[in-house]
Design an enzyme around this catalytic site. Structure first.
Site, PDB file in Angstrom:
ATOM      1  N   SER A  58     107.415 116.043 -74.857  1.00  0.00           N
ATOM      2  CA  SER A  58     108.080 114.786 -74.578  1.00  0.00           C
ATOM      3  C   SER A  58     109.435 114.985 -73.910  1.00  0.00           C
ATOM      4  O   SER A  58     109.515 115.526 -72.827  1.00  0.00           O
ATOM      5  CB  SER A  58     108.197 113.970 -75.854  1.00  0.00           C
ATOM      6  OG  SER A  58     108.440 112.630 -75.536  1.00  0.00           O
ATOM      7  N   ASP A  72      97.550 110.018 -74.033  1.00  0.00           N
ATOM      8  CA  ASP A  72      98.945 109.595 -74.188  1.00  0.00           C
ATOM      9  C   ASP A  72      99.294 108.569 -73.114  1.00  0.00           C
ATOM     10  O   ASP A  72      98.863 108.686 -71.969  1.00  0.00           O
ATOM     11  CB  ASP A  72      99.855 110.818 -74.061  1.00  0.00           C
ATOM     12  CG  ASP A  72     101.329 110.499 -74.280  1.00  0.00           C
ATOM     13  OD1 ASP A  72     101.627 109.505 -74.967  1.00  0.00           O
ATOM     14  OD2 ASP A  72     102.174 111.261 -73.784  1.00  0.00           O
ATOM     15  N   HIS A  77      99.797 112.068 -77.395  1.00  0.00           N
ATOM     16  CA  HIS A  77     101.107 112.654 -77.126  1.00  0.00           C
ATOM     17  C   HIS A  77     101.287 113.999 -77.826  1.00  0.00           C
ATOM     18  O   HIS A  77     101.951 114.892 -77.309  1.00  0.00           O
ATOM     19  CB  HIS A  77     102.174 111.668 -77.596  1.00  0.00           C
ATOM     20  CG  HIS A  77     103.556 111.986 -77.147  1.00  0.00           C
ATOM     21  ND1 HIS A  77     103.933 111.981 -75.827  1.00  0.00           N
ATOM     22  CD2 HIS A  77     104.676 112.311 -77.841  1.00  0.00           C
ATOM     23  CE1 HIS A  77     105.218 112.284 -75.725  1.00  0.00           C
ATOM     24  NE2 HIS A  77     105.689 112.489 -76.930  1.00  0.00           N
TER      25      HIS A  77
END
Length: 545
Positions: A271, A463, A521
């Site tokens: 991320s 994601d 994710h």
């Protein structure tokens, strides 16, 4: 319900936390709306970042008209966070204390010239470490260390937790794992994704057979300060400053534990670590005399090149990413209409680097391109389902982890000094956004990294927030000498042995991209065996030029 323009979670550049917001009305001009109650927002920011230009004021006025709720959220939250309560333990409580000044004073001679054994400004940093009794917590049977990096000048204290490899620690590589946010603890990665154990709803420890420390020693680091078990009386609000801290931590850790300093070292994260990792790796490589044997970096579902990646929110939300559409045709068209202005704002940020350009870009683009998806209630980290637990960023396990790590016996076993542990600190998230860090073009660092080390970009294909379409796009758009070769490279299947295909890989030179099926994710959480497989193959050099 309305949503804030920034609040990342688990490391995603998301807008996931709901705030009570109201659209300003009355006779205020657009710019008047950007004031913190009881103080002038503008004067506060100009004192820190310099005077706002006429052009910048025009942009702010425009954004206030286009996204009034988002600006109101900004106004409410542009307040400096309070220090995290903590109580520092005496050095006598620690097994090891390393003084950075002592390390910096060490000199060696090479080719008739004297130079520092370890480069960098370390004099204000110290490292504390304790050996964690494996039987105390039952996380794993391997050797473990926990402790703090202390920046004595700036009252910053970064917490880390090291797990030795289950296999061959004398020869296996060392991996530093970083969650994102900015502002989310890497201990969430430990217990939800790739560490040696997880925590169930009864706060019991459950062994992870696919832990990344099966064949590598792993350091989990809570950074920047005031994240997880880390704390400070001050704050960090940009990626570059955080990079100095990480270099100091690694230098002093490997000095104290030289048995790990000769092994290959890799940085991995997800991320917002797509911001962190290029900067951290560049900082390490900038020091010729170092004890950090950096060999590669890995970024999973990262935010690295916003200008390119934000163009792929509409395709992902509207059925072009391999999963059914979440938004209707009208909403998809509205996102298409908003994209040109979003990209022009990001481009201005890229070119100026100014907070006055970068913050409006963050506010407008997140509101226009993440907000519509989020308002559906769908999980921003996994397009396949709804957000089931909004109080814990859609994942109940996050709450279990926080509850576990707040137990007194756990904090005592690890030497944690904070009064309370939080999985994510949204004050930090806002600090980075308000400092204009969100859209800094750190992808421009990657070509220099590729000259020296391999870079892996991997992405779970379910994601939304840092989706695989955007990650594939920025790797193909990146300008570097090997760009044409990379873009023409054959796409190959990924599978465990002769088993079922779990993804695709494209690699050329030192650059590799992976699309991983059926993962959101947090790839290691959704596809643990697959993530263990590609990690071990990557560390073994399978895709290295």
């Amino acid at each position: 319900m309305r949503f804030s323009t920034s609040a990342l979670v688990l490391g995603a550049a998301s807008t996931a936390v709901a705030l009570d917001q109201q659209v300003l009305g009355g006779n205020e001009s657009p710019f008047d709306s950007i004031k913190v109650a009881g103080q002038e927002w503008l004067s506060t920011f100009e004192e820190k970042f310099g005077k706002m230009t006429t052009e910048a004021k025009a942009v702010w006025d425009e954004i206030t008209l286009l996204a009034p709720d988002a600006v109101e959220s900004f106004k409410k939250n542009a307040i400096p966070p309070k220090p995290k309560p903590a109580h520092r333990k005496s050095d006598k409580k620690w097994d090891h204390v390393v003084k950075g000044a002592d390390v910096q004073s060490m000199w060696v001679e090479k080719n008739g010239e004297k130079h520092r054994k370890i480069a960098g400004d370390l004099k204000n940093f110290n490292l504390r470490a304790k050996k964690v009794d494996p039987s105390a917590l039952g996380i794993d049977k391997v050797k473990q260390y926990s402790g703090y990096l202390d920046d004595e000048e700036n009252d910053k204290h970064l917490f880390y937790w090291f797990f030795e490899s289950r296999n061959d620690p004398k020869n296996d590589p060392v991996v530093l794992w970083l969650n994102g946010g900015p502002g989310c603890s890497s201990l969430t990665g430990l217990f939800m994704e790739l560490g040696p154990a997880s925590v169930d709803k009864k706060l019991k420890i459950v062994n992870n057979e696919w832990s990344w420390n099966n064949n590598a020693s792993v350091i989990f680091l809570d950074q920047p300060v005031n994240v997880g078990y880390s704390y400070s009386g001050s704050s960090v609000s940009n990626t570059v400053a955080a990079g100095k801290d990480v270099y100091a931590l690694l230098s002093l850790f490997f000095h104290q534990f030289p048995e790990y300093s000769k092994q290959d070292f890799h940085i991995a994260g997800e991320s917002y670590a797509g911001h962190y990792i290029p900067v951290f790796a560049s900082e390490i490589l900038s020091h010729e005399d170092r004890n950090i044997n950096l060999k590669s970096v890995l970024i999973g579902n990262g935010l690295t090149d916003g200008l390119t990646q934000y163009g792929y929110y509409r395709p992902m939300a509207c059925g072009e990413g391999g999963y059914p559409a979440v938004l209707d045709a009208g909403e998809c068209q509205a996102m298409d209409n908003a994209l040109p202005r979003c990209q022009s704002l990001i481009n201005n940020c890229y070119e100026s680097g100014s907070v006055w350009s970068c913050v409006p870009a963050s506010i407008y683009c997140n509101n226009a391109l993440i907000g519509p998806y989020q308002r559906t209630g769908q999980n921003v980290y996994d397009i396949r389902g709804k957000c089931e637990d909004s109080s814990n960023l859609c994942y109940s396990a996050l709450g279990w982890i926080s509850e576990y790590l707040n137990q007194d016996e756990v904090k005592e076993a690890l030497g944690a000094e904070v009064d309370s542990y939080d999985s994510c600190n949204f004050d930090i998230n806002r600090n980075f956004l308000f400092a204009g860090d969100w859209f800094q073009p750190f992808h421009r660092i990657v070509p220099k990294l590729l000259e020296k080390i391999p870079v892996l970009i991997y992405a779970g294909d379910a994601d939304y927030i840092c989706n695989w379409l955007g990650n594939r796009a920025w790797t193909e758009a990146l300008e570097w000498p090997g760009q044409k070769g990379f873009n023409k490279a054959e796409v190959k299947s990924l599978a465990v042995g002769k088993g079922k295909e779990y993804g695709k890989v494209k690699s050329s030179g030192n650059f590799t991209f992976m699309q991983l099926y059926g993962a959101g994710h947090m790839v290691p959480m959704d596809q643990p065996e697959a993530s263990s497989d590609f990690l071990n193959r990557w560390l073994g050099g399978e895709w290295v030029a």
